[in-house]
Design an enzyme around this catalytic site. Sequence first.
Site, PDB file in Angstrom:
ATOM      1  N   THR A 144       0.832  -1.198   0.000  1.00 13.35           N
ATOM      2  CA  THR A 144       0.000   0.000   0.000  1.00 13.35           C
ATOM      3  C   THR A 144       0.872   1.255   0.000  1.00 13.35           C
ATOM      4  OG1 THR A 144      -1.251   1.388   1.547  1.00 13.35           O
ATOM      5  CG2 THR A 144      -0.393  -0.630   2.427  1.00 13.35           C
ATOM      6  N   SER A 179      -0.630   3.023  10.813  1.00 14.32           N
ATOM      7  CA  SER A 179      -1.508   2.130  11.584  1.00 14.32           C
ATOM      8  C   SER A 179      -0.827   0.771  11.701  1.00 14.32           C
ATOM      9  CB  SER A 179      -2.861   1.941  10.882  1.00 14.32           C
ATOM     10  OG  SER A 179      -2.706   1.105   9.747  1.00 14.32           O
ATOM     11  N   TYR A 181      -2.103  -1.931  10.732  1.00 11.16           N
ATOM     12  CA  TYR A 181      -2.311  -2.583   9.421  1.00 11.16           C
ATOM     13  C   TYR A 181      -1.209  -2.182   8.455  1.00 11.16           C
ATOM     14  CZ  TYR A 181      -3.659  -2.305   4.551  1.00 11.16           C
ATOM     15  OH  TYR A 181      -3.634  -2.344   3.178  1.00 11.16           O
ATOM     16  N   HIS A 182      -0.977  -0.851   8.309  1.00 14.20           N
ATOM     17  CA  HIS A 182       0.041  -0.413   7.350  1.00 14.20           C
ATOM     18  C   HIS A 182       1.417  -0.948   7.743  1.00 14.20           C
ATOM     19  CE1 HIS A 182      -3.161   2.595   6.347  1.00 14.20           C
ATOM     20  NE2 HIS A 182      -2.739   2.291   5.138  1.00 14.20           N
ATOM     21  N   LYS A 185       2.085  -4.327   6.365  1.00 17.07           N
ATOM     22  CA  LYS A 185       2.510  -4.325   4.957  1.00 17.07           C
ATOM     23  C   LYS A 185       4.000  -4.014   4.841  1.00 17.07           C
ATOM     24  CE  LYS A 185      -1.179  -4.668   2.465  1.00 17.07           C
ATOM     25  NZ  LYS A 185      -1.688  -5.945   1.969  1.00 17.07           N
TER      26      LYS A 185
END
Length: 382
Positions: A144, A179, A181-182, A185
């Site tokens: 991302t 975050s 989540y990021h 990644k």
Amino acid sequence: MNIIVAGGDGFCGWPTALYLSKQGHDVSILDNEVRRKIDDELHSNSVTPISSLEERVDKWKELTGKEIRTYIGDLNHYDFLREVLKKEQPDAFVHFAEQRSAPYSMIDREHAVYTQTNNVVGNLNVLYGIREIVPDCHLIKLGTMGEYGTPNIPIEEGFIEIEHKGRKDVLPYPKQPGSFYHLSKVHDSHNIMFACKIWGIRATDLNQGIVYGLETDETKMDPLLTNRLDYDDVYGTALNRFIIQSTIGHDLTVYGQGGQTRGFLNIKDTVRCIEIAAENPADKGEFRVFNQFTEEFSVLDLAKLVQKVAKEEGFGTDIAHLENPRVELEDHFFQAENTKLKDLGLEPHLLTEDVVRDILKAVVDHKDRVIKENVLPQVSWT
Ligand code: NAD
């Protein structure tokens, strides 16, 4: 090519599987259907009613004669993954199969741990599976743009040339994600780069921007093929969420000043980017990074665009600046490179008023399905 689309039941994966199948590739889908279960957990839904994966692929076969095989299972179960890789012997493994919501990862400790375990361990299993069973297979991994954060210098595609104390090197671009989540990644990217170096795996990390839109030519062929469309505060991404809010008479919920600027792309370009990556594989041992977005917008720009089009369509709506539940800059420099996919043939679908109008019209039929209390932000970063 034989292509596995992991996460092929999701928002990006389903239209990609159909598109690659239509282009003549031999496609199979691997998915544990956890996204459907998360809808139940959050008491939420897709605005568009989505059929089961079985119904979807049956309809596709009926309409096109093309078979998409399905494997229901979890990337975190290595034995399952090995069996699928042995059976399919894929040329390319497209990896969409992760928990992809930043707010979901910030709900509490359990959700942060789930997100990072699901994503990082699943991806690590994919790397080991490729090494063990299909060492020539090209990993096409969805990363991302959020991995980079919002630095005060232009963002490059994966790597930056640095001069330091009289010496030069090309190094991975610094990552400052916003975050858990990021961060997952970012951890994936590091693991992939390392695996390419030590085992000679070929991989493309696609740092994708925020995806908007709903249908592609393929998903439009029948209501049973319709794509999912998220609008809640947890999974709904900016433009799609604003469009849906406008149709139900809700204010467009801009967080803070709305100067947060990000890269965006149409779902129709997502599917094409995957095709481009698959047809132009990375070399053995190469870790390649493409920035997969076509245009940059601030959140407030998008809200104003939706407000204008919605008004023309008879849906008057206001823009509400809510207290920002996230910790992020609301007014910042943002300029990112995105030439590599265009150099390989991507012709972007740009965001026009007509594109917004088309999404809006597709949504209006289903607006009664919207659960209104899910639209406002409920997850705080702090
Ligand atoms: P999605 O949640 O709609 O789809 C993900 C799919 O993966 C779901 O069907 C889910 O059931 C499946 N899945 C999750 N964990 C799995 C596991 N361990 N094993 C097997 N299947 C699993 O998400 P999406 O919007 O389609 O995003 C796909 C990918 O693209 C994600 O990796 C996401 O990080 C990335 N991405 C998405 C966007 C966006 O705007 N949607 C933007 C940038 C990057």
